[in-house]
Write an enzyme that holds these catalytic residues in place. Structure first.
Site, PDB file in Angstrom:
ATOM      1  N   GLU A 214     -11.300   5.870  -2.249  1.00  0.00           N
ATOM      2  CA  GLU A 214     -11.259   6.323  -0.851  1.00  0.00           C
ATOM      3  C   GLU A 214     -12.354   5.648  -0.016  1.00  0.00           C
ATOM      4  O   GLU A 214     -12.126   5.252   1.137  1.00  0.00           O
ATOM      5  CB  GLU A 214     -11.424   7.847  -0.771  1.00  0.00           C
ATOM      6  CG  GLU A 214     -10.323   8.658  -1.460  1.00  0.00           C
ATOM      7  CD  GLU A 214      -8.981   8.611  -0.728  1.00  0.00           C
ATOM      8  OE1 GLU A 214      -8.548   7.516  -0.323  1.00  0.00           O
ATOM      9  OE2 GLU A 214      -8.355   9.684  -0.584  1.00  0.00           O
TER      10      GLU A 214
ATOM     11  N   ASP B 146       0.826  -1.212   0.000  1.00  0.00           N
ATOM     12  CA  ASP B 146       0.000   0.000   0.000  1.00  0.00           C
ATOM     13  C   ASP B 146       0.857   1.258   0.000  1.00  0.00           C
ATOM     14  O   ASP B 146       0.450   2.284  -0.547  1.00  0.00           O
ATOM     15  CB  ASP B 146      -0.979  -0.004   1.187  1.00  0.00           C
ATOM     16  CG  ASP B 146      -2.252   0.752   0.842  1.00  0.00           C
ATOM     17  OD1 ASP B 146      -2.753   0.586  -0.284  1.00  0.00           O
ATOM     18  OD2 ASP B 146      -2.742   1.527   1.672  1.00  0.00           O
TER      19      ASP B 146
ATOM     20  N   GLU C  35       0.123  10.834   5.258  1.00  0.00           N
ATOM     21  CA  GLU C  35      -0.078   9.387   5.082  1.00  0.00           C
ATOM     22  C   GLU C  35       1.244   8.694   4.699  1.00  0.00           C
ATOM     23  O   GLU C  35       1.573   7.627   5.219  1.00  0.00           O
ATOM     24  CB  GLU C  35      -1.130   9.160   3.999  1.00  0.00           C
ATOM     25  CG  GLU C  35      -1.765   7.787   4.059  1.00  0.00           C
ATOM     26  CD  GLU C  35      -3.052   7.738   3.261  1.00  0.00           C
ATOM     27  OE1 GLU C  35      -3.978   8.513   3.583  1.00  0.00           O
ATOM     28  OE2 GLU C  35      -3.124   6.951   2.314  1.00  0.00           O
TER      29      GLU C  35
ATOM     30  N   GLU D  25      -9.576  -3.396  -6.077  1.00  0.00           N
ATOM     31  CA  GLU D  25      -9.468  -3.383  -4.602  1.00  0.00           C
ATOM     32  C   GLU D  25      -9.473  -4.817  -4.058  1.00  0.00           C
ATOM     33  O   GLU D  25      -8.696  -5.144  -3.163  1.00  0.00           O
ATOM     34  CB  GLU D  25     -10.609  -2.567  -3.973  1.00  0.00           C
ATOM     35  CG  GLU D  25     -10.470  -1.067  -4.144  1.00  0.00           C
ATOM     36  CD  GLU D  25      -9.354  -0.434  -3.305  1.00  0.00           C
ATOM     37  OE1 GLU D  25      -8.891  -1.052  -2.332  1.00  0.00           O
ATOM     38  OE2 GLU D  25      -8.932   0.679  -3.644  1.00  0.00           O
TER      39      GLU D  25
HETATM   40  C1  LIG Z   1      -5.382   0.036  -2.462  1.00  0.00           C
HETATM   41  C2  LIG Z   1      -5.789   1.282  -1.764  1.00  0.00           C
HETATM   42  N1  LIG Z   1      -7.056   1.757  -1.953  1.00  0.00           N
HETATM   43  C3  LIG Z   1      -7.425   2.905  -1.297  1.00  0.00           C
HETATM   44  C4  LIG Z   1      -6.563   3.583  -0.487  1.00  0.00           C
HETATM   45  C5  LIG Z   1      -7.032   4.809   0.219  1.00  0.00           C
HETATM   46  N2  LIG Z   1      -6.359   5.960  -0.231  1.00  0.00           N
HETATM   47  C6  LIG Z   1      -5.301   3.052  -0.340  1.00  0.00           C
HETATM   48  N3  LIG Z   1      -4.403   3.626   0.474  1.00  0.00           N
HETATM   49  N4  LIG Z   1      -4.905   1.882  -0.970  1.00  0.00           N
END
Ligand SMILES: Cc1ncc(CN)c(N)n1
Length: 229
Positions: free
Chosen positions: A148, A55, A96, A218
């Site tokens: 999001e 991520d 973040e 996702e």
């Molecule tokens: C895969 C993924 N999807 C959504 C987000 C949220 N910004 C994230 N950090 N990573």
């Protein structure tokens, strides 16, 4: 066209109509076994570390994507408020990225050695296609809202009453599951609904296909961590 008419009739947004229509896939993305394992406290450390490392790379690619949505808002939006919402989202990505670095340190992950897995590369490829000036604002903002919102709904589930999320993962869940992030997602949804209301049938179709694509990516993204189960 029929879906749009239905949404207008019920005075609800297009995004809500689509989420109902594609509920199964949406639940697949927001109630993935990885999320359920965080919520019930059975998650293993390797799965969490894989997610965290992958991520971090995704978020680095997400920043230029959000920047491209900001440019589209500036060029194409009829509402000046859109820019503030998107800019706010971009600003929080700086924090973040710092958080990912601190968290990786805690878990003994060397972020400079992380190699993107195929699902991550595919998802970043989708983001890149949306960065093209040819990609419409309506389609890009729909994707942005969906990306999001999946995290918001997923992680909020892990901090609801009755969840047994391990204390060391609470901070991660609160990061995306908190109320302020929920309000931000709601603002993105309002923008998307407004754009979709004015969109042509062709654009509407593209935005719906994009929503499905985001949800599928996702699911694949969460699936990467299952290699460690
Ligand atoms: C895969 C993924 N999807 C959504 C987000 C949220 N910004 C994230 N950090 N990573």
């Amino acid at each position: 066209m029929e879906e749009k008419a239905k949404a207008e009739q019920k005075k609800i947004g297009m995004t809500e109509t689509w989420l109902k229509k594609h509920r199964l896939l949406y639940n697949g993305a927001t109630r993935h076994p990885l999320i359920i394992s965080i919520r019930d406290g059975t998650i293993n450390t390797a799965s969490f570390k894989t997610w965290l490392a992958q991520d971090y790379l995704f978020v680095r690619a997400f920043v230029p994507f959000v920047a491209s949505v900001l440019i589209k808002a500036w060029k194409e939006s009829d509402c000046s408020g859109d820019m503030e919402v998107i800019l706010g989202g971009m600003a929080s990505l700086e924090d973040e990225i710092s958080w990912f670095k601190t968290e990786a340190n805690k878990w003994g992950i060397s972020l400079s050695d992380v190699v993107p897995q195929q699902a991550n590369k595919n998802y970043c490829g989708l983001l890149e296609s949306l960065m093209s000036p040819d990609a419409e604002y309506t389609v890009a903002i729909t994707a942005f809202w969906a990306i999001e919102t999946v995290y918001q709904e997923s992680f909020a589930h892990c901090i609801e009453e009755g969840s047994k999320t391990p204390p060391e993962l609470k901070e991660t869940c609160v990061r995306w599951g908190n109320e302020a992030f929920g309000k931000y997602c709601q603002s993105l949804q309002n923008i998307a609904n407004r754009c979709l209301q004015k969109a042509s049938d062709e654009e509407l179709k593209k935005a719906e296909v994009m929503l499905l694509s985001v949800l599928e990516h996702e699911v694949e993204f969460w699936n990467m961590s299952r290699g460690n189960v």
